[in-house]
Motif scaffolding. Structure first.
Motif, PDB file in Angstrom:
ATOM      1  N   LEU A   3     -20.618   8.879 -37.369  1.00 52.45           N
ATOM      2  CA  LEU A   3     -19.875   7.742 -36.725  1.00 52.45           C
ATOM      3  C   LEU A   3     -18.553   7.378 -37.333  1.00 52.45           C
ATOM      4  CD1 LEU A   3     -23.332   5.653 -38.769  1.00 52.45           C
ATOM      5  CD2 LEU A   3     -23.234   7.192 -36.595  1.00 52.45           C
ATOM      6  N   ASP A   4     -18.771   6.056 -35.749  1.00 43.60           N
ATOM      7  CA  ASP A   4     -16.936   5.805 -36.010  1.00 43.60           C
ATOM      8  C   ASP A   4     -16.977   4.974 -36.755  1.00 43.60           C
ATOM      9  OD1 ASP A   4     -14.564   5.561 -35.162  1.00 43.60           O
ATOM     10  OD2 ASP A   4     -14.747   4.711 -33.280  1.00 43.60           O
ATOM     11  N   ARG A   5     -15.428   4.727 -37.050  1.00 38.62           N
ATOM     12  CA  ARG A   5     -14.857   4.021 -38.320  1.00 38.62           C
ATOM     13  C   ARG A   5     -13.428   4.257 -38.388  1.00 38.62           C
ATOM     14  NH1 ARG A   5     -12.369   6.356 -42.959  1.00 38.62           N
ATOM     15  NH2 ARG A   5     -13.608   8.012 -43.274  1.00 38.62           N
ATOM     16  N   LYS A   6     -12.783   2.495 -38.654  1.00 42.55           N
ATOM     17  CA  LYS A   6     -11.177   2.696 -38.634  1.00 42.55           C
ATOM     18  C   LYS A   6     -11.150   3.814 -39.192  1.00 42.55           C
ATOM     19  CE  LYS A   6     -10.259  -1.855 -37.652  1.00 42.55           C
ATOM     20  NZ  LYS A   6      -9.325  -3.081 -37.765  1.00 42.55           N
ATOM     21  N   GLY A   7      -9.584   4.807 -38.944  1.00 37.63           N
ATOM     22  CA  GLY A   7      -8.966   5.515 -39.702  1.00 37.63           C
ATOM     23  C   GLY A   7      -9.664   7.069 -39.721  1.00 37.63           C
ATOM     24  N   GLY A  36     -21.453   5.100 -30.820  1.00 44.53           N
ATOM     25  CA  GLY A  36     -20.557   4.823 -31.298  1.00 44.53           C
ATOM     26  C   GLY A  36     -20.216   5.755 -31.873  1.00 44.53           C
ATOM     27  N   ARG A  37     -20.456   6.289 -32.004  1.00 45.86           N
ATOM     28  CA  ARG A  37     -20.976   8.098 -32.617  1.00 45.86           C
ATOM     29  C   ARG A  37     -19.260   8.565 -31.766  1.00 45.86           C
ATOM     30  NH1 ARG A  37     -26.533  10.854 -31.665  1.00 45.86           N
ATOM     31  NH2 ARG A  37     -26.197  10.344 -29.700  1.00 45.86           N
ATOM     32  N   VAL A  38     -18.892   9.997 -32.637  1.00 47.94           N
ATOM     33  CA  VAL A  38     -18.029  10.388 -32.396  1.00 47.94           C
ATOM     34  C   VAL A  38     -18.259  12.093 -32.438  1.00 47.94           C
ATOM     35  CG1 VAL A  38     -15.247  10.265 -32.879  1.00 47.94           C
ATOM     36  CG2 VAL A  38     -16.562   8.415 -33.233  1.00 47.94           C
ATOM     37  N   LEU A  39     -17.400  12.321 -31.471  1.00 49.96           N
ATOM     38  CA  LEU A  39     -17.754  14.464 -31.845  1.00 49.96           C
ATOM     39  C   LEU A  39     -16.455  14.461 -31.931  1.00 49.96           C
ATOM     40  CD1 LEU A  39     -19.021  17.092 -31.371  1.00 49.96           C
ATOM     41  CD2 LEU A  39     -19.173  16.978 -29.588  1.00 49.96           C
ATOM     42  N   ASP A  40     -15.695  15.358 -32.497  1.00 50.18           N
ATOM     43  CA  ASP A  40     -13.995  15.726 -32.944  1.00 50.18           C
ATOM     44  C   ASP A  40     -14.273  17.257 -32.883  1.00 50.18           C
ATOM     45  OD1 ASP A  40     -14.083  13.044 -33.239  1.00 50.18           O
ATOM     46  OD2 ASP A  40     -13.522  13.743 -35.562  1.00 50.18           O
TER      47      ASP A  40
END
Length: 420
Positions: A117-121, A148-152
Motif C-alpha cells: 500500500l502506498d505511503r510517503k517515503g 493506492g496499491r504500489v508494485l515495485d
C-alpha cells in the motif's frame, strides 16, 4: 597461495565516533583498482576525508581516512573489508574459485517484486533496506495503481553473491516486510529473465528532455569558466592545473575544488575511462568546504601529457564530469511533473552508487510522494548515462507547478547527492 586477506586490507576504527576510520589496502596493482576501491567505499555511504594512493605499476598502497555520513550511521566494517579484498588482484583467483562451485549466481541479476500500500517515503524505505543488505539496484520500475496499491520491481545484484540461496532471499523479504509493516502485501525474489536486458539497452529519454538535461546550460549555470594558460578550469573557488616541470616522468595534476561526496571516486573514474595511470595521489583534508588533490599521472604508454589539445580535453572532461557529476532537471511529462537525474556510466558499464537512495531520501525529507520511478540507460554523444526518472505527486503544501517548489526540490536533491 596469494596474500592473506588480513594483510591486503586493514581497517582501523577511530577512538571516538567522530574520528575517521583508516582503511589501508596493499596489493598488486591493476588498471582501475583505485576506481573500484572508491566505488565500494561510496556504496557503503562513506566519505573520504583524506587519502593517499601510490603505485610503481606493480604494487599499490592506498591509505584512506573515511567517515560515515551521517556520523550516526552504522557501517558493517567486516563486510566492507570482504568487498575490498574481493577486488584486490592478489586474491581475485582464490575468491572466484571458492565461490564458483558450478553456479553462475555471482554475476546474476535478480528481480525483486514488492507489492504494498502506498505511503510517503515508501520507496526510500525499501531502498534503505536494500542498501543495508548490500543489494545493488541495477534497474527499477515503480507503478502506483488507482486503488493506492504500489508494485515495485527492482532488478538487483548481490554484493555478497548469496542471492542464489534460499536463505538470503528469505532474509531479504523478511527485512522488507518488517520495514514496511502493515503496508506490505507481499514480496518475492526470482532470477531475472530477458526483461532486464530489454530495459538495460533501451533509450529512456525523449530527445527534447535529453537536450535540456545534457545542454551546455547545465555547466553555465554552475558558474564554470576556463582559461588556457595554464590549463585551468574553474568552478567558483575550484581550479585544475597541469604542470610538466615538477617531475621528469610524470605530469602533475593539481585540483582545488569544493568538497563533495564521491570526489575521489569521480577523479579515479575519469582517469580510468580516459586511459590515464595515476602513480601517486594525495587528497588533503577539507578546509572550509574546499579540497586539494595532487596527482602524478601518465598516459597508458608511460608518457607525460604534453600535447596541448590532450591537456585541454582532459581539463574539459574533468570540468564537465568531476565538478558536475550529476545532471538534473524538473520537466513536464504530459500533465505530470517529472524529476530527471542522470550520471555518466563507467566504460566498464557500472553506474554511480547510491544515487537512487539519495534522491528518494531527499524527496522523503521534503514530504513529496513518488507516483512512479524507473532507471534506464541513455546514450548521448557516444557516451552512456544512467537515467533516473521520477513522476511526482502534487500536494497543497508543495504545488509542483510553482517555480519556488521546483527550485527547492532541485536544491535539496543536489545537496543530498553532493553531500553538502
Amino acid at each position: 597461495m596469494g596474500i592473506p586477506s588480513d594483510d591486503v586490507v586493514l581497517i582501523q576504527n577511530g577512538k571516538s565516533p567522530n574520528d575517521p576510520t583508516v582503511i589501508t589496502v596493499s596489493c598488486p596493482d591493476q588498471a582501475g583498482l583505485g576506481c573500484d576501491i572508491c566505488r565500494i567505499i561510496l556504496e557503503f555511504g562513506l566519505f573520504i576525508t583524506r587519502g593517499d594512493f601510490s603505485t610503481d605499476g606493480r604494487w599499490c598502497y592506498v591509505v584512506l581516512r573515511v567517515l560515515p555520513h551521517p556520523i550516526s550511521v552504522k557501517v558493517d566494517w567486516a563486510s566492507l573489508k570482504n568487498r575490498l579484498v574481493a577486488v584486490c588482484p592478489s586474491l581475485l583467483f582464490s575468491y572466484c574459485f571458492d565461490r564458483q562451485s558450478g553456479d553462475s549466481s555471482t554475476s546474476s541479476v535478480f528481480l525483486l517484486n514488492v507489492f504494498c500500500l502506498d505511503r510517503k517515503g515508501l520507496l526510500h524505505d525499501v531502498t534503505e533496506v536494500l542498501c543495508k543488505l548490500e543489494l545493488v539496484i541495477q534497474r527499477v520500475k515503480v507503478m502506483t495503481m488507482p486503488d493506492g496499491r504500489v508494485l515495485d520491481l527492482f532488478f538487483i545484484t548481490d554484493g555478497l553473491n548469496l542471492l542464489h540461496t534460499k536463505q538470503r532471499r528469505d532474509d531479504t523479504c523478511e527485512q522488507l516486510v518488517e520495514a514496511l509493516g502493515e503496508f506490505c502485501i507481499g514480496c518475492d525474489i526470482q532470477l531475472a529473465g530477458p526483461e532486464f536486458e530489454n530495459q538495460h539497452t533501451s533509450s529512456t529519454l525523449p530527445s527534447e528532455v535529453a537536450e535540456q538535461l545534457f545542454s551546455s546550460n547545465q555547466l553555465n549555470n554552475s558558474s564554470f569558466s576556463i582559461t588556457t594558460d595554464p590549463y585551468t578550469a574553474k568552478l567558483k573557488k575550484a581550479s585544475i592545473t597541469i604542470d610538466n616541470h615538477l617531475s621528469p616522468s610524470h605530469t602533475m595534476l593539481r585540483i582545488e575544488c569544493s568538497d563533495q561526496k564521491g570526489l575521489f571516486y569521480d577523479m579515479s573514474r575519469i582517469s580510468k575511462d580516459c586511459g590515464i595511470t595515476i602513480a601517486h595521489a594525495r587528497v588533503s583534508a577539507s578546509v572550509k568546504g574546499c579540497r586539494n588533490m595532487d596527482l602524478l599521472i601518465q598516459k597508458t604508454d608511460g608518457q607525460k601529457i604534453i600535447d596541448p589539445d590532450y591537456q585541454s580535453a582532459l581539463c574539459s572532461r574533468l570540468k564537465e564530469e568531476m565538478f558536475l557529476p550529476l545532471r538534473m532537471i524538473i520537466t513536464n511529462r504530459g500533465p505530470d511533473t517529472e524529476l530527471v537525474v542522470a550520471n555518466p556510466v563507467e566504460l566498464s558499464g557500472k553506474g554511480r552508487p547510491r544515487v537512487f537512495y539519495d534522491v528518494t531520501f531527499a524527496l522523503k525529507v521534503l514530504g513529496i510522494c513518488i507516483f512512479s520511478a524507473e532507471i534506464g540507460r541513455h546514450t548521448m554523444s557516444d557516451r552512456q548515462w544512467e537515467v533516473y526518472r521520477f513522476l511526482l505527486d502534487d500536494s497543497r503544501d508543495l504545488p509542483l507547478s510553482s517555480i519556488e517548489t521546483r527550485t527547492r526540490i532541485l536544491k535539496q536533491v543536489r545537496r543530498t547527492l553532493m553531500g553538502w
